[in-house]
Design a protein around this motif. Structure first.
Motif, mmCIF file in Angstrom:
data_model
loop_
_atom_site.group_PDB
_atom_site.id
_atom_site.type_symbol
_atom_site.label_atom_id
_atom_site.label_comp_id
_atom_site.label_asym_id
_atom_site.label_seq_id
_atom_site.Cartn_x
_atom_site.Cartn_y
_atom_site.Cartn_z
ATOM 1 N N ASN A 92 0.860 -1.177 0.000
ATOM 2 C CA ASN A 92 0.000 0.000 0.000
ATOM 3 C C ASN A 92 0.898 1.228 0.000
ATOM 4 O O ASN A 92 1.709 1.405 0.900
ATOM 5 N N ILE A 93 0.739 2.058 -1.006
ATOM 6 C CA ILE A 93 1.579 3.241 -1.138
ATOM 7 C C ILE A 93 0.835 4.437 -0.562
ATOM 8 O O ILE A 93 -0.328 4.665 -0.866
ATOM 9 N N MET A 94 1.541 5.182 0.284
ATOM 10 C CA MET A 94 0.928 6.361 0.908
ATOM 11 C C MET A 94 0.827 7.520 -0.075
ATOM 12 O O MET A 94 1.710 7.709 -0.912
ATOM 13 N N THR A 95 -0.216 8.275 0.088
ATOM 14 C CA THR A 95 -0.348 9.510 -0.680
ATOM 15 C C THR A 95 0.531 10.568 -0.008
ATOM 16 O O THR A 95 0.910 10.406 1.169
ATOM 17 N N PRO A 96 0.853 11.655 -0.694
ATOM 18 C CA PRO A 96 1.645 12.713 -0.060
ATOM 19 C C PRO A 96 0.993 13.258 1.218
ATOM 20 O O PRO A 96 1.684 13.537 2.201
ATOM 21 N N LEU A 97 -0.327 13.354 1.223
ATOM 22 C CA LEU A 97 -1.019 13.840 2.412
ATOM 23 C C LEU A 97 -0.880 12.851 3.578
ATOM 24 O O LEU A 97 -0.645 13.253 4.721
ATOM 25 N N GLU A 98 -0.984 11.560 3.291
ATOM 26 C CA GLU A 98 -0.808 10.541 4.328
ATOM 27 C C GLU A 98 0.618 10.563 4.868
ATOM 28 O O GLU A 98 0.843 10.411 6.076
ATOM 29 N N MET A 99 1.597 10.775 3.983
ATOM 30 C CA MET A 99 2.992 10.859 4.427
ATOM 31 C C MET A 99 3.206 12.055 5.346
ATOM 32 O O MET A 99 3.920 11.961 6.342
ATOM 33 N N GLU A 100 2.583 13.157 4.993
ATOM 34 C CA GLU A 100 2.705 14.356 5.826
ATOM 35 C C GLU A 100 2.133 14.097 7.225
ATOM 36 O O GLU A 100 2.768 14.431 8.228
ATOM 37 N N ASP A 101 0.958 13.490 7.303
ATOM 38 C CA ASP A 101 0.355 13.155 8.598
ATOM 39 C C ASP A 101 1.232 12.176 9.376
ATOM 40 O O ASP A 101 1.424 12.302 10.587
ATOM 41 N N TYR A 102 1.766 11.208 8.671
ATOM 42 C CA TYR A 102 2.638 10.192 9.251
ATOM 43 C C TYR A 102 3.880 10.848 9.873
ATOM 44 O O TYR A 102 4.245 10.568 11.018
ATOM 45 N N LEU A 103 4.505 11.734 9.113
ATOM 46 C CA LEU A 103 5.719 12.390 9.600
ATOM 47 C C LEU A 103 5.422 13.390 10.722
ATOM 48 O O LEU A 103 6.234 13.536 11.645
ATOM 49 N N ASP A 104 4.274 14.063 10.662
ATOM 50 C CA ASP A 104 3.887 14.952 11.764
ATOM 51 C C ASP A 104 3.730 14.162 13.057
ATOM 52 O O ASP A 104 4.193 14.589 14.123
ATOM 53 N N ALA A 105 3.069 13.019 12.973
ATOM 54 C CA ALA A 105 2.892 12.170 14.159
ATOM 55 C C ALA A 105 4.240 11.655 14.655
ATOM 56 O O ALA A 105 4.502 11.633 15.865
ATOM 57 N N ALA A 106 5.118 11.281 13.734
ATOM 58 C CA ALA A 106 6.442 10.799 14.121
ATOM 59 C C ALA A 106 7.236 11.881 14.823
ATOM 60 O O ALA A 106 7.928 11.625 15.809
ATOM 61 N N GLU A 107 7.118 13.109 14.328
ATOM 62 C CA GLU A 107 7.840 14.216 14.953
ATOM 63 C C GLU A 107 7.319 14.477 16.365
ATOM 64 O O GLU A 107 8.101 14.691 17.290
ATOM 65 N N ARG A 108 5.994 14.440 16.523
ATOM 66 C CA ARG A 108 5.415 14.643 17.862
ATOM 67 C C ARG A 108 5.878 13.571 18.845
ATOM 68 O O ARG A 108 6.056 13.833 20.022
ATOM 69 N N LEU A 109 6.088 12.356 18.351
ATOM 70 C CA LEU A 109 6.527 11.253 19.216
ATOM 71 C C LEU A 109 8.043 11.219 19.408
ATOM 72 O O LEU A 109 8.545 10.446 20.214
#
Length: 181
Positions: free
Chosen positions: A116-133
């Protein structure tokens, strides 16, 4: 001649010289831990499809000798069946049996997992969550390199002694070639 006697003969006569040493060792493991305990004492000439079927079903349901597990997985079952069938095919060529009792059974080919390939928007959300953690470097590494989870954990554990700076990571990411869309 029992199946055990024939398997020993087959391994020494054919398998040892036609297989790599690692394959030979893997075959030996399957024979020793799966096939011989269940069918080894059966006379080769008396081995039937029913016996093979019962053996395979028993292995599938209860064959895992690890604690906490009951049956064997599809891939292991396919390997056991393929090896038994290969050995019995040679017994036919050697004139010891007229048909292969393992031929009556078939296992599905292994299935390919579709990524399953992430969309750019999903990647952005993913990286935002990773940064918060606090895991942005590791998650960025996952997205840009395709490393598996265990490899990422090993990298993260190794890098915990040497803190990865955000600027270094940004420099490294900007040096990567563009991925085709």
């Amino acid at each position: 001649m029992t199946l055990r006697e024939y398997i020993i003969f087959w391994q020494e006569t054919y398998d040892r010289y036609q297989s790599r040493s690692t394959t030979y060792a893997a075959h030996n493991y399957v024979f020793k831990n799966h096939i011989l305990p269940g069918l080894g004492d059966v006379l080769l000439s008396e081995l039937t499809s029913e016996m093979v079927g019962e053996f395979l079903e028993e292995r599938k349901r209860f064959g895992n000798h690890r604690t906490g597990s009951s049956g064997l997985g599809e891939e292991t079952m396919r390997h056991i069946h393929r090896l038994l069938q290969q050995c019995l095919d040679q017994a036919i060529r050697d004139g010891l049996i007229s048909d292969n009792p393992a031929k009556a059974f078939h296992y599905r080919k292994s299935t390919t997992v579709k990524a399953n390939i992430m969309t750019p928007l999903e990647m952005e959300d993913y990286l935002d969550a990773a940064e918060r953690l606090g895991y942005l470097p590791m998650f960025m590494l996952a997205l840009t390199t395709g490393l598996r989870q265990g490899e990422l954990i090993a990298c993260y554990a190794h890098s915990s002694t040497k803190r990865i700076r955000r600027r270094d990571l940004d420099d490294w990411i900007s040096s990567l070639p563009e991925r085709p869309q």
